[in-house]
Design an enzyme around this catalytic site. Structure first.
Site, PDB file in Angstrom:
ATOM      1  N   GLY A  66       0.687  -1.273  -0.063  1.00 32.91           N
ATOM      2  CA  GLY A  66       0.165  -0.444  -0.053  1.00 32.91           C
ATOM      3  C   GLY A  66       0.874   1.714  -0.099  1.00 32.91           C
ATOM      4  O   GLY A  66       0.743   2.203  -0.632  1.00 32.91           O
ATOM      5  N   THR A  67       1.690   1.070   0.708  1.00 35.49           N
ATOM      6  CA  THR A  67       2.979   2.235   0.626  1.00 35.49           C
ATOM      7  C   THR A  67       3.326   3.121  -0.573  1.00 35.49           C
ATOM      8  O   THR A  67       3.123   3.813  -1.274  1.00 35.49           O
ATOM      9  CB  THR A  67       4.312   1.606   1.684  1.00 35.49           C
ATOM     10  N   ASN A 116      -7.309   4.657   9.284  1.00 37.08           N
ATOM     11  CA  ASN A 116      -6.480   3.196   9.812  1.00 37.08           C
ATOM     12  C   ASN A 116      -6.713   3.479  11.665  1.00 37.08           C
ATOM     13  O   ASN A 116      -6.662   2.486  12.177  1.00 37.08           O
ATOM     14  CB  ASN A 116      -4.982   2.698   9.620  1.00 37.08           C
ATOM     15  N   GLN A 130      -7.636   0.567   4.488  1.00 40.58           N
ATOM     16  CA  GLN A 130      -8.398  -0.121   5.499  1.00 40.58           C
ATOM     17  C   GLN A 130      -9.593  -0.421   4.858  1.00 40.58           C
ATOM     18  O   GLN A 130     -10.677  -0.658   6.076  1.00 40.58           O
ATOM     19  CB  GLN A 130      -8.100   0.741   6.248  1.00 40.58           C
ATOM     20  N   HIS A 186      -1.933  -7.320   2.282  1.00 43.15           N
ATOM     21  CA  HIS A 186      -2.266  -8.134   4.338  1.00 43.15           C
ATOM     22  C   HIS A 186      -3.165  -7.341   4.886  1.00 43.15           C
ATOM     23  O   HIS A 186      -3.440  -8.282   6.092  1.00 43.15           O
ATOM     24  CB  HIS A 186      -0.527  -7.593   5.202  1.00 43.15           C
ATOM     25  N   THR A 217      10.526  -7.549 -11.644  1.00 44.46           N
ATOM     26  CA  THR A 217      10.493  -8.998 -12.053  1.00 44.46           C
ATOM     27  C   THR A 217       8.519  -9.366 -10.478  1.00 44.46           C
ATOM     28  O   THR A 217       8.828  -9.114  -9.776  1.00 44.46           O
ATOM     29  CB  THR A 217      10.851  -9.948 -11.790  1.00 44.46           C
ATOM     30  N   CYS A 238       1.595   0.597  12.069  1.00 44.05           N
ATOM     31  CA  CYS A 238       3.348  -0.024  10.720  1.00 44.05           C
ATOM     32  C   CYS A 238       4.643   1.132  11.395  1.00 44.05           C
ATOM     33  O   CYS A 238       5.331   0.293  10.549  1.00 44.05           O
ATOM     34  CB  CYS A 238       2.750   1.401   9.907  1.00 44.05           C
TER      35      CYS A 238
HETATM   36  N1  PLP Z   1      -2.937   2.909   3.795  1.00 40.59           N
HETATM   37  C1  PLP Z   1      -3.403   2.946   5.315  1.00 40.59           C
HETATM   38  C2  PLP Z   1      -4.504   3.457   5.673  1.00 40.59           C
HETATM   39  C3  PLP Z   1      -2.583   1.758   6.506  1.00 40.59           C
HETATM   40  O1  PLP Z   1      -3.634   1.563   7.201  1.00 40.59           O
HETATM   41  C4  PLP Z   1      -1.659   1.364   5.570  1.00 40.59           C
HETATM   42  C5  PLP Z   1      -0.615   0.392   6.894  1.00 40.59           C
HETATM   43  O2  PLP Z   1      -0.528   0.603   8.367  1.00 40.59           O
HETATM   44  C6  PLP Z   1      -0.681   1.525   4.512  1.00 40.59           C
HETATM   45  C7  PLP Z   1      -1.358   2.801   3.837  1.00 40.59           C
HETATM   46  C8  PLP Z   1       0.465   0.865   3.580  1.00 40.59           C
HETATM   47  O3  PLP Z   1      -0.016  -0.107   3.417  1.00 40.59           O
HETATM   48  P1  PLP Z   1       1.404  -1.470   3.347  1.00 40.59           P
HETATM   49  O4  PLP Z   1       1.861  -2.235   4.933  1.00 40.59           O
HETATM   50  O5  PLP Z   1       0.796  -2.558   2.302  1.00 40.59           O
HETATM   51  O6  PLP Z   1       3.015  -0.024   2.698  1.00 40.59           O
END
Ligand code: PLP
Length: 370
Positions: A71-72, A140, A168, A190, A226, A313
């Site tokens: 997600g990041t 989150n 989320q 995840h 890849t 996180c």
């Molecule tokens: N965005 C939100 C709202 C999140 O809660 C998180 C992770 O806690 C992320 C993005 C980041 O996702 P990732 O852990 O897959 O990098």
């Protein structure tokens, strides 16, 4: 993880056994999905099946799904590669949005934890350059659901584009990408019981992505490197499972209501952040006045209960709870907030154990203060 009471799904959901199997099979099968021989074609097929499953989860076109390293990365790609001269982000975005553009303008939220659409309207009316607006679908930490359709409508009126972090929300509430009207969305495997380190950028226009990672032409030139076939296969399987279990997840709201009522009956001074706003069915941010979040997490851990102090996180370092700060929660209360986020496999008995642990800690804290 199974011997404990795990109430930290917003940090990372336990992997579905079927998703682990799908990832394991792909890992053992090996091969590069860009190879044209049979094993390569089999790896490609796993990716394309997963692309369809992930697209179905959020009502998107599979062609618009770009698999990323989480997600990041999806948020970074959306914000850093938008080409917009002006970026506006809400004050409660995840750090992967907030820190993707250090010059971004910050949109305020109301005390209920909801982004203020009128503030966006005013900000966009005041200045003309092409803008990107980033507003998440569900927070989150508080679980508060944001008015993304309204934000997208305002942005469109001003010719701005919208990115929505749906990490989320996806799998927890129905998400219809087309109806919400954003130009892009971020997802993370995840958070839905898939593997860590894989996610997706979902594009309304499949060819609209700027490149963040440069190299080969994978993902139709939108994300080099890849492909993580095992991670993507696990993501696809998890997406199928949670899409079929949205109703189960909605039932968590009743469990949460009971839990919050019991907490307030134990201590009327305890309160729930964002309780008046629409929230994800599973998220509860509870303030236990006089007991710091870290102490609560440690005490619960000793009781075999896994919860979190705000965002996990970047756990390991003490963070200012900026989401609560943006909502105007005073610092003393914000430092005493605990995030409880059960999920698909949480039982009523596990919530009872949490409430008992919370009550015990409350009693010990009260005795210490007296
Ligand atoms: N965005 C939100 C709202 C999140 O809660 C998180 C992770 O806690 C992320 C993005 C980041 O996702 P990732 O852990 O897959 O990098």
């Amino acid at each position: 993880m199974s011997a404990r009471v795990y109430l930290d799904y917003n940090a990372s959901a336990p992997v579905w056994p079927e998703a682990a199997d799908a990832a394991d099979e792909a890992l053992r099968a090996g091969a590069n999905a860009s190879s044209i021989h049979a094993p390569g074609r089999a790896a490609r097929a796993r990716i394309e099946d997963a692309r369809e499953a992930v697209a179905r989860l959020v009502g998107a076109d599979p062609a618009g799904i770009v698999f990323t390293g989480g997600g990041t990365e999806a948020n970074n790609q959306a914000v850093r590669c938008s080409g917009a001269e002006r970026v506006l982000v809400s004050a409660i975005e995840h750090e992967s949005v907030l820190s993707a553009d250090e010059e971004a303008e910050i949109l305020p939220v109301t005390p209920r934890g909801v982004v203020d659409p009128e503030a966006l309207d005013r900000a966009l009316a005041a200045d003309a350059p092409p803008a990107l607006v980033a507003v998440m679908l569900a927070n989150n930490e508080t679980g508060v659901i944001q008015p993304v359709a309204q934000i997208a409508e305002i942005a469109r009126r001003h010719g701005a584009r919208v990115h929505c972090d749906a990490v989320q929300a996806a799998g927890k509430i129905p998400v219809d990408a087309a109806a919400l009207g954003a130009d892009s969305y971020a997802l993370s495997a995840h958070k839905v019981g898939g593997p860590q380190g894989v996610g997706a950028l979902v594009l309304r226009d499949p060819d609209s992505a700027g490149r963040l990672i440069h190299g080969g032409g994978q993902e139709r030139g939108r994300r080099a490197g890849t492909e993580n076939v095992a991670g993507i296969a696990g993501f696809g399987r998890a997406a199928e499972i949670v899409a079929a279990r949205l109703e189960d997840f909605a039932e968590l709201a009743a469990l949460r209501t009971r839990m919050e009522e019991e907490i307030r009956a134990i201590d009327p001074a305890a309160w729930i952040v964002g309780a008046d706003a629409p929230r994800l069915p599973n998220t509860s941010m509870i303030v236990m006045p006089g007991c710091e979040s870290a102490a609560q997490v440690i005490a619960m851990d000793l009781d075999g209960i896994a919860v979190s102090a705000g965002s996990a996180c970047s756990s390991g370092r003490v963070q200012l709870p900026y989401v609560l700060d943006a909502m105007g929660v005073d610092e003393a209360a914000a430092m005493c907030a605990l995030r409880v986020s059960p999920g698909w496999r949480t039982t009523s008995e596990e919530i009872d154990l949490f409430v008992a642990s919370w009550a015990g800690l409350r009693q010990r804290t009260a005795r210490r203060v007296a």
